[in-house]
Scaffold this active site. Structure first.
Site, PDB file in Angstrom:
ATOM      1  N   LYS A 223      39.724 -42.260  40.293  1.00 32.35           N
ATOM      2  CA  LYS A 223      40.014 -41.004  40.044  1.00 32.35           C
ATOM      3  C   LYS A 223      41.443 -40.644  40.850  1.00 32.35           C
ATOM      4  CE  LYS A 223      39.592 -37.109  41.939  1.00 32.35           C
ATOM      5  NZ  LYS A 223      40.897 -36.402  41.590  1.00 32.35           N
ATOM      6  N   GLY A 275      42.108 -40.212  51.385  1.00 34.12           N
ATOM      7  CA  GLY A 275      42.553 -39.042  51.472  1.00 34.12           C
ATOM      8  C   GLY A 275      42.107 -38.295  52.912  1.00 34.12           C
ATOM      9  N   SER A 276      41.795 -37.078  52.908  1.00 31.74           N
ATOM     10  CA  SER A 276      41.571 -36.326  54.184  1.00 31.74           C
ATOM     11  C   SER A 276      40.230 -36.864  54.733  1.00 31.74           C
ATOM     12  CB  SER A 276      41.438 -35.012  53.848  1.00 31.74           C
ATOM     13  OG  SER A 276      40.539 -34.607  53.098  1.00 31.74           O
ATOM     14  N   THR A 277      40.017 -36.883  56.059  1.00 30.99           N
ATOM     15  CA  THR A 277      38.978 -37.099  56.915  1.00 30.99           C
ATOM     16  C   THR A 277      37.903 -36.295  56.436  1.00 30.99           C
ATOM     17  OG1 THR A 277      40.230 -37.929  58.723  1.00 30.99           O
ATOM     18  CG2 THR A 277      38.115 -37.170  59.248  1.00 30.99           C
ATOM     19  N   GLU A 278      38.196 -34.785  56.233  1.00 31.57           N
ATOM     20  CA  GLU A 278      37.143 -33.910  55.982  1.00 31.57           C
ATOM     21  C   GLU A 278      36.559 -34.424  54.758  1.00 31.57           C
ATOM     22  OE1 GLU A 278      38.946 -30.385  54.864  1.00 31.57           O
ATOM     23  OE2 GLU A 278      36.904 -29.448  54.376  1.00 31.57           O
ATOM     24  N   GLY A 280      36.698 -37.420  53.400  1.00 35.21           N
ATOM     25  CA  GLY A 280      35.770 -38.568  53.726  1.00 35.21           C
ATOM     26  C   GLY A 280      34.613 -38.801  54.292  1.00 35.21           C
ATOM     27  N   GLU A 297      39.568 -44.949  53.903  1.00 30.63           N
ATOM     28  CA  GLU A 297      41.060 -44.746  54.626  1.00 30.63           C
ATOM     29  C   GLU A 297      41.358 -43.435  54.604  1.00 30.63           C
ATOM     30  OE1 GLU A 297      44.448 -44.291  55.226  1.00 30.63           O
ATOM     31  OE2 GLU A 297      45.019 -45.070  53.518  1.00 30.63           O
ATOM     32  N   CYS A 331      49.837 -41.152  55.730  1.00 27.09           N
ATOM     33  CA  CYS A 331      48.822 -41.146  56.751  1.00 27.09           C
ATOM     34  C   CYS A 331      48.999 -41.752  58.032  1.00 27.09           C
ATOM     35  CB  CYS A 331      47.432 -41.563  56.102  1.00 27.09           C
ATOM     36  SG  CYS A 331      47.693 -43.295  54.908  1.00 27.09           S
ATOM     37  N   GLU A 428      46.516 -33.407  61.554  1.00 26.67           N
ATOM     38  CA  GLU A 428      47.334 -34.247  60.691  1.00 26.67           C
ATOM     39  C   GLU A 428      48.355 -33.134  59.948  1.00 26.67           C
ATOM     40  OE1 GLU A 428      45.435 -36.176  57.355  1.00 26.67           O
ATOM     41  OE2 GLU A 428      46.812 -38.014  57.860  1.00 26.67           O
TER      42      GLU A 428
END
Ligand code: NDP
Length: 518
Positions: A223, A275-278, A280, A297, A331, A428
């Protein structure tokens, strides 16, 4: 390069001086290195150098499932925008749960009946074929990548696309050598890999994910990000041309809901997310207890550490490359600059001069250094955090370049006087904004560098090898660059610690994420 009208003799003399246009102290006829300034003024400029390779963008892109382009069951499509012009480039199919189900089932069939049974050397041939086709079409793909995502053509042409091909070549090489990668063990593929990628390096992230998965014998449902799906669908055309067996790679386009449906699908054996930590964290919760293998990642807030013995002009280029490459949508961007206190004034002055020379504008112009911000949403986020930095007391310095009237733009910027606890030092920003801080001793440098929830990358600039080794051992970061920054190679593993995720991509270290070992 277009030469402008030559300046009068008096000015020209000053222009040739390493001091720039303003007189500065000269001792014994020599300008001290740290006093030297770059100053081009209005004396010369570049002529526009627009990329002219024609590209074909279809008016509509469908889903790629089972080797064919198919309409979404929902009948819904969304627009893909050129962030440099705000023009609609095309419309893209929106995959719903039923489409995701179709894609996972197609991947399962391809896995059971074809791909997992194929000898590694045959899988390798397909990957080599894909890599060569990418090389053949690389100029066209670079233009598409730039139009869809806003990154300068110089970067998509000279960095992204060569790396995309290199990742497929590299993993083609592993396909028949997996027994050597895991001596004494029998590596077996996992099954169907669900792979979700972001918008900052659309094709490159696709290559990072698809290359090792296929080399190890897995099939894929990918995706892409909503704002940058076009090149993934052109990659699908390359898979067709390479006659990759149907269903080995499937591509479902859409927003976060499509990603959620893919992650939650019970037919998936492995989830790989960048992508974003959120997001993730949400994915980690969703797959917990399901038996699905996971690699994440995520974000970063890397420290780029400059010691007073560093070659200063090279370090300045490293700082620029570290934060303004790809508009800072990276990143592993060196977004926290840690400068040894004694050289702070020189570093800030050189940085200020250097950002004024960066060319911001049309990403399709080969002279452009900093392109468009990827989306309106990302531009809003950058503005919000920059306002926050100013409110928290940091001093903002910006290149006062003219920005195009349409599109999403943010000038190269940096903050000085940043407190370690402020949001611009901790979060970030994912834009062309650097936070400058200081340290006095090596101990303070690594303590400050590690004072972050992230742990993806770091940079060290010094002429002492011993200092590099000492720091590299103490920095809690997956990648540490020494006297350089943002260098990538498919043979070199990439990944993070702490909130930057887990698992490695690339190199030998990236293979275990796609196999079980018997
Ligand atoms: P996201 O993490 O939301 O997006 C990454 C990918 O995940 C996209 O394909 C996205 O789809 C998809 N996605 C979104 N929500 C879900 C979900 N719940 N389940 C599964 N997949 C999902 O990043 P954003 O694009 O929203 O950017 C937000 C911030 O994240 C940025 O400002 C930046 O700070 C950071 N970021 C970090 C990256 C990195 O590599 N470290 C890369 C990108 C962003 P879609 O985009 O189509 O909605």
């Amino acid at each position: 390069m277009q030469m402008m009208k030559p300046p009068p003799a008096q000015t020209r003399k000053t222009a040739l001086s390493p001091l720039g246009t303003k007189a500065r102290p000269i001792r014994n006829g020599v300008v001290p290195l740290r006093e030297r300034r770059l100053s081009f003024g209005q004396k010369w400029d570049y002529a526009p150098a627009l990329e002219t390779v024609p590209v074909q963008i279809a008016p509509r892109y469908e889903l790629f499932i089972g080797g064919r382009f198919v309409a979404p069951t929902s009948g819904k499509y969304f627009d893909s925008i050129n962030p440099a012009t705000e023009e609609t480039l095309t419309e893209i199919a929106l995959a719903g749960e039923r489409d995701v189900d179709r894609a996972v089932k197609a991947a399962r069939r391809a896995y059971d009946h074809v791909w997992s049974k194929m000898p590694g050397r045959e899988r390798g041939k397909y990957l080599y074929r894909v890599a060569r086709l990418i090389q053949e079409k690389s100029r066209e793909l670079a233009v598409l990548e730039t139009m869809d995502g806003g990154k300068p053509i110089r970067e998509s042409r000279d960095i992204d696309l060569p790396l995309v091909a290199a990742h497929f070549f590299y993993h083609a090489g592993w396909a028949d050598k997996l027994d050597y990668a895991f001596p004494g063990r029998r590596p077996r593929p996992l099954g169907v890999a669900a792979q979700i990628i972001p918008w900052n390096f659309p094709l490159l992230m696709a290559a990072w994910k698809i290359g090792p998965a296929l080399a190890c014998g897995n099939t894929v449902v990918l995706k892409p990000a909503e704002t940058t799906s076009i090149t993934a669908l052109h990659l699908a055309q390359i898979f067709q041309q390479a006659e990759l067996p149907n269903g080995v790679v499937n591509i479902v386009t859409g927003a976060g809901e499509t990603g959620t449906a893919l992650v939650n699908h019970p037919g998936v054996d492995k989830v790989a997310f960048t992508g974003s930590t959120e997001v993730g964290k949400q994915i980690a919760k969703a797959v917990a207890g399901t038996g699905k293998k996971l690699t994440l990642e995520l974000g970063g807030k890397a420290a780029n550490i400059i010691f007073d013995d560093a070659p200063l002009d090279q370090a300045i280029e490293g700082i620029i490359q570290g934060i303004y490459f790809n508009q800072g949508h990276v990143c592993c961007a060196g977004s926290r600059l840690l400068v040894q206190e004694s050289i702070l004034p020189a570093v800030v002055r050189k940085l200020r001069d250097r950002i004024r020379t960066l060319r911001v504008g049309n990403p399709l112009d080969k002279n452009t250094d900093v392109g468009a911000i990827n989306s309106r949403a990302q531009l809003d986020k950058i503005r919000l955090l920059v306002e926050c930095g100013t409110r928290e007391g940091a001093r903002l310095e910006q290149a006062n370049c003219a920005l195009p009237s349409r599109g999403y733009w943010f000038p190269p910027s940096f903050f000085t006087g940043v407190a370690m606890s402020s949001r611009v030092a901790q979060e970030e920003i994912f834009g062309p904004v650097l936070s400058v801080m200081t340290f006095r001793t090596p101990e303070e440098a690594f303590e400050r560098a590690n004072n972050t929830p992230y742990g993806l990358s770091a940079g060290v600039w010094t002429d002492k090898g011993s200092k590099i080794f000492k720091l590299a051992n103490k920095l809690r970061a997956g990648v540490v660059w020494a006297n350089t920054y943002n260098k990538f190679d498919p043979a070199s593993p990439f990944g993070g610690y702490k909130e930057s995720g887990f698992g490695r991509e690339g190199g030998l270290h990236g293979l275990p994420a796609y196999v079980t070992l018997e």
